[in-house]
Write an enzyme that holds these catalytic residues in place. Structure first.
Site, short mmCIF file in Angstrom:
data_model
loop_
_atom_site.label_atom_id
_atom_site.label_comp_id
_atom_site.label_asym_id
_atom_site.label_seq_id
_atom_site.Cartn_x
_atom_site.Cartn_y
_atom_site.Cartn_z
N HIS A 131 8.79 -0.18 7.98
CA HIS A 131 8.93 0.71 6.82
C HIS A 131 8.95 2.20 7.21
O HIS A 131 9.07 3.06 6.35
CB HIS A 131 7.86 0.40 5.75
CG HIS A 131 6.52 1.01 6.01
ND1 HIS A 131 5.46 0.30 6.53
CD2 HIS A 131 6.05 2.26 5.81
CE1 HIS A 131 4.41 1.09 6.63
NE2 HIS A 131 4.74 2.30 6.19
N ASP A 185 6.75 -6.44 8.59
CA ASP A 185 6.89 -4.98 8.68
C ASP A 185 6.70 -4.54 10.13
O ASP A 185 5.66 -4.01 10.51
CB ASP A 185 5.82 -4.34 7.77
CG ASP A 185 6.00 -2.84 7.66
OD1 ASP A 185 7.02 -2.32 8.14
OD2 ASP A 185 5.11 -2.20 7.06
N SER A 207 0.56 4.61 9.31
CA SER A 207 1.47 3.47 9.33
C SER A 207 2.10 3.24 10.69
O SER A 207 2.47 4.19 11.38
CB SER A 207 2.62 3.70 8.33
OG SER A 207 2.17 3.44 7.04
#
Ligand SMILES: *[C@@H]1O[C@H](CO)[C@@H](O)[C@H](O)[C@H]1NC(C)=O
Ligand SMILES: *[C@@H]1O[C@H](CO)[C@@H](O)[C@H](O)[C@H]1NC(C)=O
Ligand SMILES: *[C@@H]1O[C@H](CO)[C@@H](O)[C@H](O)[C@H]1NC(C)=O
Ligand SMILES: *[C@@H]1O[C@H](CO)[C@@H](O)[C@H](O)[C@H]1NC(C)=O
Length: 762
Positions: free
Chosen positions: A513, A566, A690
């Site tokens: 992502h 992801d 992230s």
């Protein structure tokens, strides 16, 4: 009546006269034969000759392993008519010590080639091997089976190795367990283990050895190799000269290696040559790492024979070729009478005292000392070396209690021979980790053992190795603590910053992502600070998202944005140069990770997972950007039953309108966050975290277990850094153990122009 028989009769009659008048009293061959095997003699039937029995694989000589020809012309121990020498089947220690489970078949004793199966009572889960075979060296294959159930303790049940008993049934922080071996067996490894805050036990699982139990060259090479490689690589300097040799070692210290080889009467000329060649091999292996230690090398019997004097290294630069030349030149001659092991230790103690005097107290603190002793332990002169070892410890530790300096002293003992005096030798070992005593049958195996230690030129660099000595929290030491840390800046259509981890010199792992559909490699910048002042920004050659990643996949089911799979891999234009500042992290299911976890022999993915994710609450970490460089967030992954409760909170996340949390949080995710009963409050992820590695340290190595993906609450929009979780907030991280096909497909591809990682077969 032959002459030697009469000689021993005369000797028996006249006692010491035999010695004094130098009457030649030879031993006889009567009654020394052995059924099913043979023997060798070091000096034929002359006094001092050592008789060594040999049996085929899977058998050992009984009732004795060796005999010595005494001056009186008789053997010690004397052959006994009623107990003829024979080959007995090798036995393994009793596995029926496992708690909360069954062992089949139940037997009173287990012999080489016997197989056993392990099953846990209901409510208990099995860690370790469910099937084990008794091996010809007297050890069980695989690892100790342990049946445990979640107790919420910090450390997992450490189990009970075969043949042992354990005291201590509490596994919380600072709790202690102690082991002892049943009769006829002696304990090798850590007698005592303490549960640490990290969830790991100190030391190494002990093992119970019979007199006939040996370590194979493979086992020794892996255990000793991994210990010495760790010492060497953490001391590597960036400061190379042109041939890859280093003049000054990095500020973490200066390494002194002291080697002593026993050449007493039990060793034959040929064996001596083998020992000497093995030492040369060891030194060459060490030299392949860019560390130049100072060496002291001696051979000893009742005297010490100096081959290389460590003090020469302080006066001038000693070339490695000179060390090897000196070793090659050295001959045994007629020096081999008696054994004085203490004298070898005293010699090292004296040399250390000289070094201390020259360097001064402060200077001496910088030195690390590694003593490597090769002997069978049959010392018959000079007494026990124990007090000398205690004095050496005091000298290095600065005071008797200061074990915080135990990284500065290692004493390895290679116990080699047919008849080893373990009780005398094992207590002489010193050092962290517990892998300091090796028990080998034959000096001949030593060359093979050191040959198998992989050298630096063959490895890309040990994954996950990091420096953790610095107390200072500056940027430079952070870089060395997390040498795999990569910053990812996406300057494409939807600018974004993420974190990534170097997983090989060519690849950085992050979250899918972090990319938008129209991004191209030129939109992505990866920053890794290889060295001070070196250019940080690395060009990207390509990136690949996991093929099953699709944010819209579950929109119809009520999950606005799906983060399953992801995961993305970024290939760099140029490989990173491995150093203390830049080194890949270990990832699951690779051979390198098995080595880092010290799994011996053929290992599996499952074994790694069992070691790393063993508790219902497993302590893990991930990084967040925070001046200087990064800070470490501590979280507890909820596993087993606790995971089901943890993922319920996914239903609170915006954009999720399902009733079954498993639709949004598939089995591919780890769950962290929440309070954990108030005692351990997890940290929570921030947007910029992230793609970062969710990791766990195992000794000096770091293993990545997950990738930071998404969370239920945005608690740190303005304030990045160490933010604590609230009761309701949860984070979900991609579990790398579930992503092996994707990782293996790219990182393990051996048809490309980059060095592939070696993935395990299963
Ligand atoms: C275990 O090994 C012994 C010795 O080789 C053998 O006699 C015995 O049959 C074996 N037991 C089993 C169950 O295989
Ligand atoms: C190498 O070491 C010397 C002496 O410690 C130091 O002055 C020099 O800057 C170092 N060079 C590099 C490239 O680190
Ligand atoms: C113990 O060793 C550490 C590390 O070298 C040192 O900082 C500390 O002062 C020592 N403590 C004592 C009591 O000597
Ligand atoms: C659903 O996802 C889109 C982007 O994929 C986002 O713009 C939108 O705000 C999300 N809606 C909710 C309710 O979260």
């Amino acid at each position: 009546m032959d002459s030697s028989v009469s000689c021993s009769w005369v000797a028996a009659l006249l006692g010491l006269l035999c010695l004094g008048l130098e009457v030649r009293c030879d031993c006889t061959m009567a009654s020394i034969d052995m059924e099913g095997g043979d023997y060798t003699l070091t000096k034929d039937l002359l006094k001092g000759s050592l008789l060594v029995y040999r049996c085929p694989e899977g058998y050992y000589p009984y009732p004795t392993l060796t005999r010595v020809c005494q001056p009186s012309g008789s053997w010690r121990p004397l052959p006994k008519k009623f107990l003829p020498q024979r080959c007995k089947r090798v036995e393994c220690p009793d596995p029926n010590v496992m708690e909360n489970g069954d062992i089949s078949p139940p037997q009173e004793r287990y012999f080489a080639d016997n197989e056993t199966n392990y099953e846990c009572y209901s409510g208990y889960t099995l860690r370790g091997s469910s099937k084990r075979t008794c091996l010809p060296n007297g050890k069980w294959s695989g690892s100790t089976p342990i049946c445990s159930r979640d107790s919420g303790d910090t450390c997992a049940d450490p189990g009970i190795p075969p043949g042992a008993s354990r005291t201590g049934n509490m596994f919380g922080i600072d709790d202690k367990v102690t082991y002892s071996c049943n009769s006829n067996l002696f304990l090798v490894g850590s007698k005592e283990r303490v549960c640490q805050e990290s969830g790991q036990w100190t030391g190494k699982e002990p093992a119970c050895y019979y007199k006939h139990t040996y370590d194979t060259p493979n086992e020794v090479s892996q255990a000793f190799g991994s210990a010495i490689k760790e010492s060497l690589t953490t001391m590597e300097s960036l400061n190379d000269t042109q041939e890859g040799r280093v003049i000054r070692i990095s500020k973490s210290g200066i390494l002194n290696i002291y080697i002593a080889v026993d050449i007493s009467e039990s060793i034959k000329e040929e064996q001596f040559k083998q020992a000497r060649d093995a030492m040369i091999k060891l030194i060459q292996k060490i030299a392949s790492f860019s560390v130049s230690p100072n060496y002291e090398i001696i051979f000893f019997s009742s005297e010490v024979y100096e081959v290389v004097n460590i003090l020469d290294f302080f006066d001038s630069k000693v070339e490695l070729t000179k060390v090897i030349e000196d070793l090659e030149k050295f001959e045994v001659g007629d020096k081999n009478t008696g054994t004085d092991l203490n004298l070898a230790f005293v010699r090292f103690e004296e040399q250390m005292a000289f070094i201390k005097e020259r360097a001064g107290l402060e200077g001496f603190k910088e030195y690390r000392h590694v003593l490597i002793m090769f002997t069978d332990g049959a010392y018959n002169m000079g007494g026990s070396p124990k007090p000398t070892v205690e004095r050496i410890k005091n000298m290095v530790y600065m005071n008797p209690q200061n074990v915080s300096r135990d990284e500065f002293l290692d004493i390895y003992v290679f116990a080699i021979g047919a008849d080893i005096f373990d009780d005398d030798l094992h207590p002489l070992t010193v050092g962290k980790g517990g892998d300091h005593y090796f028990r080998m049958k034959d000096i001949q195996e030593l060359g093979e053992t050191f040959d198998k230690i992989i050298d630096q030129t063959e490895v890309v660099g040990l994954c996950g190795l990091h420096l953790d000595y610095e107390i200072t929290e500056d940027k430079e030491s952070k870089r060395k603590k997390y040498p795999w840390f990569a910053s990812i800046i996406n300057v494409g259509q939807h600018p974004k910053t993420c974190i990534g981890s170097l997983v090989s010199p060519d690849f950085v792992l992050t979250a899918a992502h972090c990319f938008s559909p129209k991004d191209e490699p030129k939109d992505i910048i990866v920053e890794i600070e290889e060295e001070n002042n070196a250019k940080r920004a690395k060009k990207v050659k390509d990136f690949k998202l996991h093929p099953d990643y699709n944010i819209y996949l579950k929109r119809a089911q009520g999950v606005n944005e799906s983060y399953d799979y992801d995961l993305a891999l970024i290939q760099l234009e140029d490989p990173i140069k491995i150093s203390v500042n830049a080194r890949p992290i270990c990832i699951p299911c690779t051979q390198e990770t098995s080595d880092a976890l010290q799994l011996v022999g053929e290992s599996t993915c499952k074994q790694q997972e069992q070691l790393l994710l063993k508790n219902q609450r497993e302590r893990l970490s991930f990084l967040t950007r925070k001046t200087p460089l990064v800070a470490e967030k501590v979280v507890y992954a909820k596993l087993g039953e606790s995971r089901n409760i943890c993922i319920q909170k996914a239903l609170l996340a915006p954009g999720i309108s399902v009733t079954d949390p498993k639709i949004a949080v598939t089995d591919n995710f780890l769950c962290t966050g929440g309070y954990n009963g108030g005692e351990h409050r997890d940290h929570i992820s921030c947007t910029g975290d992230s793609g970062g590695a969710v990791f766990k340290n195992y000794k000096l190595r770091t293993i990545q277990i997950g990738v930071v993906s998404w969370g239920t609450h945005l608690l740190c929009e303005t304030n990045d850094g160490l933010i604590e979780s609230i009761a309701e907030s949860r984070d979900f991280h991609i579990n790398l153990f579930k992503m092996i096909p994707f990782l293996k497909g790219i990182l393990g591809d051996d048809t490309k122009d980059y060095a592939p990682l070696k993935f395990l077969n299963s």
